[in-house]
Scaffold this motif. Structure first.
Motif, PDB file in Angstrom:
ATOM      1  N   SER A  59      28.335  90.484  63.301  1.00 37.32           N
ATOM      2  CA  SER A  59      27.260  91.871  63.123  1.00 37.32           C
ATOM      3  C   SER A  59      29.175  91.842  61.546  1.00 37.32           C
ATOM      4  N   THR A  60      28.999  93.657  60.854  1.00 30.41           N
ATOM      5  CA  THR A  60      29.879  93.801  60.248  1.00 30.41           C
ATOM      6  C   THR A  60      31.445  93.482  60.445  1.00 30.41           C
ATOM      7  N   ARG A  80      22.991  90.841  61.354  1.00 29.60           N
ATOM      8  CA  ARG A  80      23.716  89.501  61.847  1.00 29.60           C
ATOM      9  C   ARG A  80      23.581  88.209  60.739  1.00 29.60           C
TER      10      ARG A  80
END
Length: 82
Positions: free
Chosen positions: A25-26, A61
Protein backbone atom coordinates in the motif's frame (compact mmCIF):
# COMPACT_ATOMS: atom_id res chain seq x y z
CA UNK A 1 -18.68 -13.71 -17.89
CA UNK A 2 -18.98 -9.99 -17.18
CA UNK A 3 -15.98 -7.80 -16.41
CA UNK A 4 -17.17 -7.44 -12.81
CA UNK A 5 -17.42 -11.22 -12.44
CA UNK A 6 -13.92 -11.65 -13.85
CA UNK A 7 -12.54 -9.07 -11.41
CA UNK A 8 -14.30 -10.74 -8.50
CA UNK A 9 -12.94 -14.15 -9.54
CA UNK A 10 -9.41 -12.73 -9.76
CA UNK A 11 -9.75 -11.08 -6.35
CA UNK A 12 -11.03 -14.31 -4.83
CA UNK A 13 -8.05 -16.19 -6.26
CA UNK A 14 -5.67 -13.54 -4.90
CA UNK A 15 -7.29 -13.86 -1.49
CA UNK A 16 -7.03 -17.63 -1.65
CA UNK A 17 -3.33 -17.34 -2.39
CA UNK A 18 -2.92 -14.52 0.19
CA UNK A 19 -1.27 -12.38 -2.49
CA UNK A 20 -2.80 -9.10 -1.22
CA UNK A 21 -0.55 -9.53 1.83
CA UNK A 22 2.42 -9.48 -0.54
CA UNK A 23 1.33 -6.25 -2.28
CA UNK A 24 2.32 -2.83 -0.94
CA UNK A 25 0.00 0.00 0.00
CA UNK A 26 1.12 3.63 0.04
CA UNK A 27 1.91 3.10 3.74
CA UNK A 28 4.41 0.34 2.93
CA UNK A 29 5.82 2.38 0.06
CA UNK A 30 6.30 5.30 2.45
CA UNK A 31 8.10 3.03 4.88
CA UNK A 32 10.33 1.68 2.08
CA UNK A 33 11.31 5.19 0.97
CA UNK A 34 11.41 6.60 4.49
CA UNK A 35 8.85 9.29 3.71
CA UNK A 36 5.46 10.41 5.00
CA UNK A 37 2.19 8.97 3.70
CA UNK A 38 1.54 12.25 1.89
CA UNK A 39 4.89 12.05 0.09
CA UNK A 40 4.30 8.36 -0.73
CA UNK A 41 1.00 9.30 -2.37
CA UNK A 42 2.82 11.95 -4.40
CA UNK A 43 5.43 9.38 -5.48
CA UNK A 44 2.82 6.81 -6.52
CA UNK A 45 1.05 9.42 -8.64
CA UNK A 46 4.14 10.05 -10.77
CA UNK A 47 3.50 9.09 -14.41
CA UNK A 48 6.61 6.88 -14.41
CA UNK A 49 5.60 4.96 -11.27
CA UNK A 50 4.34 1.39 -11.83
CA UNK A 51 0.62 0.95 -12.29
CA UNK A 52 -1.19 -0.26 -9.19
CA UNK A 53 -3.31 -3.35 -8.88
CA UNK A 54 -6.92 -2.22 -8.38
CA UNK A 55 -9.25 -4.60 -6.64
CA UNK A 56 -12.43 -4.19 -4.61
CA UNK A 57 -11.91 -4.25 -0.85
CA UNK A 58 -8.14 -3.71 -1.00
CA UNK A 59 -7.83 -0.51 -3.03
CA UNK A 60 -4.61 0.38 -4.84
CA UNK A 61 -1.64 -1.89 -4.20
CA UNK A 62 1.72 -2.27 -5.89
CA UNK A 63 3.97 -5.21 -6.64
CA UNK A 64 7.05 -4.72 -4.43
CA UNK A 65 9.58 -5.83 -7.09
CA UNK A 66 8.18 -3.24 -9.52
CA UNK A 67 8.47 -0.52 -6.84
CA UNK A 68 12.07 -1.52 -6.07
CA UNK A 69 12.98 -1.55 -9.78
CA UNK A 70 11.39 1.89 -10.22
CA UNK A 71 13.32 3.19 -7.21
CA UNK A 72 16.62 2.01 -8.71
CA UNK A 73 15.90 3.96 -11.89
CA UNK A 74 14.29 7.12 -10.51
CA UNK A 75 15.16 7.85 -6.90
CA UNK A 76 18.23 9.87 -6.00
CA UNK A 77 20.21 8.84 -2.93
CA UNK A 78 19.58 11.09 0.06
CA UNK A 79 22.37 13.61 0.65
CA UNK A 80 23.98 13.60 4.02
CA UNK A 81 24.31 16.83 5.92
CA UNK A 82 27.88 18.11 6.04
Amino acid sequence: MSEQNVLEAILEELRRQRIPDALWSTKEIGTYFGVTAKRATYITNQHTFPDPVHAPDIGRRWIPDEVRDWAKRHRQPKRRAA
